[in-house]
Design a protein around this motif. Structure first.
Motif, short mmCIF file in Angstrom:
data_model
loop_
_atom_site.label_atom_id
_atom_site.label_comp_id
_atom_site.label_asym_id
_atom_site.label_seq_id
_atom_site.Cartn_x
_atom_site.Cartn_y
_atom_site.Cartn_z
N ASP A 187 21.79 0.43 66.68
CA ASP A 187 21.15 0.54 65.37
C ASP A 187 20.38 1.85 65.25
OD1 ASP A 187 20.33 -0.93 62.82
OD2 ASP A 187 18.37 -0.45 63.67
N CYS A 188 19.74 2.26 66.34
CA CYS A 188 19.01 3.53 66.37
C CYS A 188 19.96 4.68 66.06
CB CYS A 188 18.35 3.73 67.73
SG CYS A 188 17.57 5.35 67.96
N HIS A 189 21.12 4.70 66.71
CA HIS A 189 22.10 5.77 66.50
C HIS A 189 22.60 5.77 65.06
CE1 HIS A 189 25.77 8.12 66.61
NE2 HIS A 189 26.46 7.04 66.28
N ILE A 190 22.97 4.61 64.54
CA ILE A 190 23.51 4.53 63.19
C ILE A 190 22.48 5.01 62.16
CG2 ILE A 190 24.28 2.92 61.40
CD1 ILE A 190 25.53 1.22 63.63
N ASN A 191 21.25 4.51 62.29
CA ASN A 191 20.21 4.89 61.33
C ASN A 191 19.83 6.36 61.43
OD1 ASN A 191 20.09 2.28 60.36
ND2 ASN A 191 18.36 1.69 61.65
N ASN A 192 19.76 6.86 62.68
CA ASN A 192 19.35 8.25 62.84
C ASN A 192 20.40 9.21 62.31
OD1 ASN A 192 17.44 10.30 63.99
ND2 ASN A 192 19.27 10.80 65.17
N LEU A 193 21.67 8.91 62.56
CA LEU A 193 22.74 9.76 62.05
C LEU A 193 22.72 9.78 60.53
CD1 LEU A 193 25.19 11.54 62.46
CD2 LEU A 193 26.59 9.46 62.72
N PHE A 194 22.58 8.61 59.93
CA PHE A 194 22.51 8.54 58.46
C PHE A 194 21.30 9.31 57.93
CE2 PHE A 194 20.98 6.81 54.50
CZ PHE A 194 22.12 6.71 53.72
N ASN A 195 20.14 9.06 58.52
CA ASN A 195 18.92 9.70 58.03
C ASN A 195 18.94 11.22 58.22
OD1 ASN A 195 17.75 7.30 57.18
ND2 ASN A 195 16.79 6.91 59.17
N THR A 196 19.53 11.68 59.32
CA THR A 196 19.63 13.13 59.54
C THR A 196 20.48 13.76 58.45
OG1 THR A 196 19.44 12.80 61.94
CG2 THR A 196 20.29 14.92 61.19
N CYS A 197 21.58 13.12 58.08
CA CYS A 197 22.41 13.62 56.98
C CYS A 197 21.65 13.50 55.66
CB CYS A 197 23.71 12.81 56.89
SG CYS A 197 24.85 13.04 58.26
N PHE A 198 21.08 12.36 55.42
CA PHE A 198 20.41 12.07 54.14
C PHE A 198 19.31 13.09 53.84
CE2 PHE A 198 16.98 10.07 51.75
CZ PHE A 198 17.66 9.57 50.65
N TRP A 199 18.42 13.30 54.78
CA TRP A 199 17.27 14.16 54.52
C TRP A 199 17.66 15.64 54.47
CZ3 TRP A 199 13.36 12.38 52.14
CH2 TRP A 199 12.98 11.05 52.30
N ASN A 200 18.70 16.03 55.18
CA ASN A 200 19.18 17.40 55.04
C ASN A 200 19.82 17.62 53.68
OD1 ASN A 200 19.00 19.33 57.54
ND2 ASN A 200 19.39 17.30 58.40
N LEU A 201 20.49 16.62 53.14
CA LEU A 201 21.03 16.72 51.80
C LEU A 201 19.91 16.79 50.76
CD1 LEU A 201 24.00 14.17 52.03
CD2 LEU A 201 24.18 16.66 51.73
N VAL A 202 18.89 15.97 50.94
CA VAL A 202 17.75 15.97 50.01
C VAL A 202 17.06 17.33 50.01
CG1 VAL A 202 15.44 15.01 49.60
CG2 VAL A 202 17.37 13.47 50.09
N LYS A 203 16.97 17.94 51.19
CA LYS A 203 16.31 19.25 51.28
C LYS A 203 17.08 20.34 50.56
CE LYS A 203 13.96 18.13 55.64
NZ LYS A 203 13.93 18.34 57.11
N THR A 204 18.37 20.10 50.25
CA THR A 204 19.15 21.09 49.49
C THR A 204 18.93 20.94 48.00
OG1 THR A 204 21.12 19.67 49.26
CG2 THR A 204 20.94 21.03 51.26
N GLY A 205 18.20 19.90 47.60
CA GLY A 205 17.92 19.70 46.18
C GLY A 205 18.50 18.44 45.59
N LEU A 206 19.33 17.70 46.35
CA LEU A 206 19.87 16.45 45.84
C LEU A 206 18.76 15.40 45.72
CD1 LEU A 206 23.25 15.98 47.79
CD2 LEU A 206 22.87 17.06 45.57
N SER A 207 18.92 14.52 44.75
CA SER A 207 17.99 13.40 44.64
C SER A 207 18.33 12.38 45.72
CB SER A 207 18.11 12.73 43.27
OG SER A 207 19.37 12.10 43.13
N ASN A 208 17.43 11.43 45.93
CA ASN A 208 17.70 10.39 46.93
C ASN A 208 18.97 9.63 46.58
OD1 ASN A 208 15.30 11.23 48.01
ND2 ASN A 208 14.30 9.23 47.97
N ALA A 209 19.14 9.32 45.31
CA ALA A 209 20.32 8.57 44.88
C ALA A 209 21.59 9.39 45.08
CB ALA A 209 20.18 8.17 43.41
N GLU A 210 21.53 10.68 44.80
CA GLU A 210 22.70 11.54 44.97
C GLU A 210 23.07 11.69 46.44
OE1 GLU A 210 22.19 14.51 41.10
OE2 GLU A 210 21.12 14.94 42.97
N ALA A 211 22.06 11.84 47.29
CA ALA A 211 22.32 11.97 48.72
C ALA A 211 22.92 10.68 49.28
CB ALA A 211 21.04 12.31 49.46
N ARG A 212 22.40 9.54 48.82
CA ARG A 212 22.92 8.26 49.28
C ARG A 212 24.37 8.06 48.83
NH1 ARG A 212 18.99 5.77 47.63
NH2 ARG A 212 17.74 5.81 49.54
#
Length: 237
Positions: free
Chosen positions: A113-138
């Protein structure tokens, strides 16, 4: 966020959690293994434990209250000038697993679960930092597989996921060092737990006798970031 935790992982906050886990294991010596990731911690007790006469409500209330109070008292040690804005809340539960295999499966599940969540979150927050909204990144990540997420990180952000800190990818495992507490061997504990209650009591009495003529070994407890999914962990530790 309220405390401006770094995303996707705040190393200082994770090390604070580990510190709390270590303090819990120091106080409750029937715990033979701890595992933490994100905002959660799991503790495995020796099967022969008689702590609080095995009353689940007392065990969980004492563990959670000690963890939470340690978190508050140690906040500034790890978080520096960041002010703790609200008192932390941790929930807890006691689960009685019937077999050693069930315990292994539980611990392995938490690390997966740690691996799955961390991989998702690493992608998610890097996408958000490019300007995407939370919904768009998800939405961008919906339906993607592990290898696709890793390719996204590498091609879009130059991040090789396998080079990310083990603290983030594997979580933190707490074990007494072998030279400090030989009886912490996980397989050995499982074997001992299979004997009758009377035999378990006699074993505990025998190992609790003072060591005469030689110094008691120094106990050491620290966090490591190891793979607990492989069978070698359960054989070697």
């Amino acid at each position: 966020s309220l405390h401006s935790f770094e995303k996707p992982n705040d190393e200082k906050a994770l090390r604070l959690m580990n510190y709390c886990g270590i303090e819990v294991m120091k106080q409750f010596t029937d715990i033979i293994l701890g595992y933490g990731q994100s905002d959660e911690y799991s503790f495995v007790f020796r099967r022969s434990s008689k702590l609080f006469n095995r009353r689940a409500s007392k065990i969980v209330s004492c563990i959670v209250s000690l963890f939470a109070s340690t978190y508050v008292m140690s906040w500034t040690k790890f978080m520096g000038d960041t002010v703790l804005q609200v008192p932390p809340q941790f929930d807890g539960r006691v689960v009685l697993y019937p077999t050693y295999k069930s315990v292994k499966d539980y611990v392995r599940w938490r690390q997966v679960d740690c691996h799955i969540n961390n991989l998702f979150n690493t992608c998610f927050w890097n996408l958000v930092k490019t300007g995407l909204s939370n919904a768009e990144a998800r939405a961008r990540l919906t339906g993607t597989r592990s290898n696709e997420k890793q390719e996204l990180l590498f091609s879009s952000f130059g991040i090789n996921y396998n080079n990310e800190p083990l603290l983030f990818r594997k979580g933190s495992t707490l074990l007494w060092s072998e030279d400090a507490q030989p009886k912490s061997n996980v397989d050995e504990e499982a074997s001992k737990s299979l004997v009758s209650s009377t035999e378990s009591t006699e074993v505990e009495k025998e190992t609790s006798k003072p060591l005469r003529g030689r110094k008691r070994p120094r106990r050491k407890l620290e966090a490591s970031h190891i793979d607990m999914i492989k069978e070698s962990f359960w054989q070697d530790k």
